[in-house]
Design a protein around this motif. Structure first.
Motif, PDB file in Angstrom:
ATOM      1  N   GLU A   1       7.568  -8.182   9.738  1.00 57.19           N
ATOM      2  CA  GLU A   1       7.072  -9.550   9.611  1.00 57.19           C
ATOM      3  C   GLU A   1       8.136 -10.477   9.057  1.00 57.19           C
ATOM      4  OE1 GLU A   1       2.372 -10.149   9.040  1.00 57.19           O
ATOM      5  OE2 GLU A   1       3.399  -9.308   7.322  1.00 57.19           O
ATOM      6  N   GLU A   2       8.900 -10.013   8.055  1.00 58.77           N
ATOM      7  CA  GLU A   2       9.963 -10.836   7.486  1.00 58.77           C
ATOM      8  C   GLU A   2      11.040 -11.127   8.526  1.00 58.77           C
ATOM      9  OE1 GLU A   2       9.830  -9.573   2.764  1.00 58.77           O
ATOM     10  OE2 GLU A   2      10.845  -8.256   4.198  1.00 58.77           O
ATOM     11  N   LEU A   3      11.415 -10.121   9.310  1.00 60.54           N
ATOM     12  CA  LEU A   3      12.423 -10.331  10.352  1.00 60.54           C
ATOM     13  C   LEU A   3      11.902 -11.262  11.443  1.00 60.54           C
ATOM     14  CD1 LEU A   3      13.911  -6.739  10.660  1.00 60.54           C
ATOM     15  CD2 LEU A   3      15.000  -8.745   9.648  1.00 60.54           C
ATOM     16  N   ALA A   4      10.622 -11.137  11.789  1.00 50.57           N
ATOM     17  CA  ALA A   4      10.037 -12.037  12.788  1.00 50.57           C
ATOM     18  C   ALA A   4       9.996 -13.468  12.264  1.00 50.57           C
ATOM     19  CB  ALA A   4       8.629 -11.563  13.162  1.00 50.57           C
ATOM     20  N   GLY A   5       9.634 -13.622  10.971  1.00 51.72           N
ATOM     21  CA  GLY A   5       9.644 -14.949  10.358  1.00 51.72           C
ATOM     22  C   GLY A   5      11.046 -15.543  10.330  1.00 51.72           C
ATOM     23  N   TYR A   6      12.027 -14.691  10.041  1.00 51.60           N
ATOM     24  CA  TYR A   6      13.438 -15.121  10.052  1.00 51.60           C
ATOM     25  C   TYR A   6      13.834 -15.632  11.430  1.00 51.60           C
ATOM     26  CZ  TYR A   6      18.450 -14.198  10.767  1.00 51.60           C
ATOM     27  OH  TYR A   6      19.768 -14.287  11.124  1.00 51.60           O
TER      28      TYR A   6
ATOM     29  N   ALA B   1      17.868  -5.477  11.861  1.00 50.17           N
ATOM     30  CA  ALA B   1      16.997  -4.425  11.320  1.00 50.17           C
ATOM     31  C   ALA B   1      17.815  -3.298  10.704  1.00 50.17           C
ATOM     32  CB  ALA B   1      16.099  -3.883  12.437  1.00 50.17           C
ATOM     33  N   ILE B   2      18.940  -2.919  11.382  1.00 42.70           N
ATOM     34  CA  ILE B   2      19.800  -1.860  10.854  1.00 42.70           C
ATOM     35  C   ILE B   2      20.405  -2.271   9.521  1.00 42.70           C
ATOM     36  CG2 ILE B   2      21.928  -0.578  11.255  1.00 42.70           C
ATOM     37  CD1 ILE B   2      21.268  -0.685  14.265  1.00 42.70           C
ATOM     38  N   GLU B   3      20.916  -3.496   9.460  1.00 46.19           N
ATOM     39  CA  GLU B   3      21.520  -3.983   8.214  1.00 46.19           C
ATOM     40  C   GLU B   3      20.480  -4.059   7.108  1.00 46.19           C
ATOM     41  OE1 GLU B   3      24.957  -6.802  10.255  1.00 46.19           O
ATOM     42  OE2 GLU B   3      23.296  -7.675   9.156  1.00 46.19           O
TER      43      GLU B   3
ATOM     44  N   VAL C   1      14.815  -2.401  -1.832  1.00 45.24           N
ATOM     45  CA  VAL C   1      14.088  -3.495  -1.206  1.00 45.24           C
ATOM     46  C   VAL C   1      13.711  -3.083   0.208  1.00 45.24           C
ATOM     47  CG1 VAL C   1      14.234  -5.873  -0.405  1.00 45.24           C
ATOM     48  CG2 VAL C   1      15.253  -5.239  -2.596  1.00 45.24           C
ATOM     49  N   GLU C   2      12.462  -3.284   0.583  1.00 46.45           N
ATOM     50  CA  GLU C   2      11.996  -2.931   1.924  1.00 46.45           C
ATOM     51  C   GLU C   2      11.840  -4.190   2.757  1.00 46.45           C
ATOM     52  OE1 GLU C   2       8.240  -0.798   4.214  1.00 46.45           O
ATOM     53  OE2 GLU C   2       8.329  -0.880   2.017  1.00 46.45           O
ATOM     54  N   THR C   3      12.634  -4.301   3.808  1.00 46.05           N
ATOM     55  CA  THR C   3      12.541  -5.431   4.725  1.00 46.05           C
ATOM     56  C   THR C   3      11.549  -5.079   5.823  1.00 46.05           C
ATOM     57  OG1 THR C   3      14.826  -6.089   4.294  1.00 46.05           O
ATOM     58  CG2 THR C   3      13.802  -6.925   6.305  1.00 46.05           C
TER      59      THR C   3
ATOM     60  N   GLU D   1      20.505  -2.097   3.513  1.00 42.26           N
ATOM     61  CA  GLU D   1      20.396  -2.793   2.238  1.00 42.26           C
ATOM     62  C   GLU D   1      19.224  -2.253   1.422  1.00 42.26           C
ATOM     63  OE1 GLU D   1      22.127  -5.210   0.562  1.00 42.26           O
ATOM     64  OE2 GLU D   1      23.668  -4.695   2.008  1.00 42.26           O
ATOM     65  N   SER D   2      18.109  -1.986   2.114  1.00 40.89           N
ATOM     66  CA  SER D   2      16.927  -1.508   1.381  1.00 40.89           C
ATOM     67  C   SER D   2      17.170  -0.130   0.781  1.00 40.89           C
ATOM     68  CB  SER D   2      15.716  -1.460   2.327  1.00 40.89           C
ATOM     69  OG  SER D   2      15.887  -0.463   3.309  1.00 40.89           O
ATOM     70  N   GLU D   3      17.957   0.710   1.494  1.00 41.13           N
ATOM     71  CA  GLU D   3      18.262   2.032   0.951  1.00 41.13           C
ATOM     72  C   GLU D   3      19.117   1.933  -0.295  1.00 41.13           C
ATOM     73  OE1 GLU D   3      20.047   3.888   4.294  1.00 41.13           O
ATOM     74  OE2 GLU D   3      18.140   4.493   5.202  1.00 41.13           O
ATOM     75  N   LYS D   4      19.928   0.886  -0.384  1.00 41.56           N
ATOM     76  CA  LYS D   4      20.795   0.716  -1.540  1.00 41.56           C
ATOM     77  C   LYS D   4      20.055   0.097  -2.716  1.00 41.56           C
ATOM     78  CE  LYS D   4      24.983  -0.014   1.246  1.00 41.56           C
ATOM     79  NZ  LYS D   4      26.025  -1.000   1.617  1.00 41.56           N
ATOM     80  N   SER D   5      19.191  -0.845  -2.436  1.00 39.94           N
ATOM     81  CA  SER D   5      18.608  -1.640  -3.518  1.00 39.94           C
ATOM     82  C   SER D   5      17.140  -1.342  -3.786  1.00 39.94           C
ATOM     83  CB  SER D   5      18.740  -3.133  -3.182  1.00 39.94           C
ATOM     84  OG  SER D   5      18.019  -3.433  -1.998  1.00 39.94           O
TER      85      SER D   5
END
Length: 372
Positions: A280-285, A263-265, A275-277, A269-273
């Protein structure tokens, strides 16, 4: 050509030509007329079947036209109103469709921009078109669940009774799922109060509601995580024989559950690009990772998020994609599986648990990537 084949063909055409379409008329010619012809199966050049610029005067409104009327035995069956591709579909901008729905025998109204098709009927009041569609088809995010319903509207198999009988369930189940999702993401005051009075004798004061708003939010999140955890244990138990290559079920469950670092990573990444993670995406992962752990060690299964999809990779290599999660669209979630030629097939899912239905395909993909 059946309706599903027509939808797939039109989807490919839309991807290739969408950006070159500049007007509403071009949208009709490029996408809507082919939809009427190849998907619904009507002859767009036969005025006994399809009437363009259909006119039916209504009260003081004279000469207004709806873009297409689909006919059967001289009676209007379906009305279609078109917008320019890319324009948002707002039912408030479909005044002709509303008026014509009430003065013709049509029971189906379609509002489209060539990419997204909203299907309406009159569930709420007879001869008055509903404000909300009972069915939505997005040609760039095809939901396979709606395909049989589209087939009921084709010329060969037109079955109005069947469409209307399923329309109510499609409309309200979809609406209920959205409301439940909204309550889990951001509990409303009424929802918080409903649960609060079941677990405490405290009065529903502002301070108590504020406290329980936070508690209900935590309880909802924990409930979802516990459901995922239960499915993880089930999946790992089923794959116990193949799991001997790794260090044990308990260790793997612990590694999968520990998503704090992920989640931290993802946030960095989202702050740089931009993109909002999402959770649900992390749970699916985590679910995909649990399945893949029957073939490879857990640390080799990684993820990268992008604006288009959430990628799950082997060895953090974009060329070694295990699966893709398409969770950005509000209307439908998909899991994407790539074949040996790297051609992706998207499968619609409603709940994260449904990812387990593709466990064999995920394992086959990982085994193929590991062999290459």
């Amino acid at each position: 050509m059946n309706s599903t084949e027509g939808i797939e063909e039109l989807s490919a055409k839309l991807k290739a030509q969408k950006d070159s379409i500049q007007t509403e008329e071009a949208t009709k010619n490029a996408f809507v007329m082919p939809f009427i012809s190849r998907v619904l199966g009507y002859d767009v050049f036969n005025p006994l079947e399809v009437v363009p610029e259909f006119t039916a005067d209504h009260g003081t409104k004279k000469g207004e036209k709806v873009d297409y009327a689909i006919m059967k035995d001289g009676e209007v069956q379906i009305l279609i109103e078109c917008k320019h591709v890319g324009d948002p579909l707002n039912v408030k901008h479909a005044s002709q469709l509303f008026r014509y729905f009430s003065v013709t025998n049509a029971r189906i109204g379609i509002l489209t921009n060539g990419q997204v098709y909203h299907f309406f009927t009159d569930l709420d009041a007879p001869n008055i078109m509903d404000q909300k569609p009972f069915l939505i088809l997005d040609l760039l995010e095809i939901d396979e669940i709606v395909l049989p319903e589209i087939a009921k509207l084709t010329k060969e198999t037109f079955n109005l009774d069947s469409v209307l009988s399923s329309a109510e369930e499609l409309k309200y189940v979809g609406a209920l799922k959205r409301e439940i999702g909204n309550e889990f993401r951001e509990p409303s005051k009424d929802f918080v109060k409903l649960l609060m009075v079941k677990v405490t004798d405290r009065r529903a004061t502002s301070d108590n509601l504020l406290l329980f708003n936070e508690l209900v939010g935590k309880a909802c999140n924990q409930f979802l995580k516990e459901r995922v955890h239960e499915r993880l244990k089930t999946a790992l138990g089923e794959s116990d024989n193949r799991y001997q290559e790794v260090s044990g079920i308990n260790e793997t469950v612990a590694q999968i559950q520990d998503s704090t670092e992920d989640a931290i990573e993802a946030k960095q990444e989202s702050e740089k690009s931009g993109v909002e993670t999402t959770e649900e995406e992390l749970a699916g992962y985590q679910i995909v990772k649990a399945i893949a752990c029957s073939e490879v060690k857990p640390h080799r299964v990684t993820h990268r998020d992008s604006k288009s999809y959430f990628g799950i990779l082997l060895d953090d290599n974009n060329r070694r994609t295990i699966a893709r999660l398409h969770f950005n669209a509000k209307s439908q979630k998909y899991i994407g599986i790539l074949d040996a030629d790297k051609v992706e097939t998207r499968y619609p899912i409603e709940e994260l648990d449904e990812i387990y239905l593709f466990a064999d395909q995920i394992r086959e993909t990982v085994a193929r990537l590991e062999a290459n």
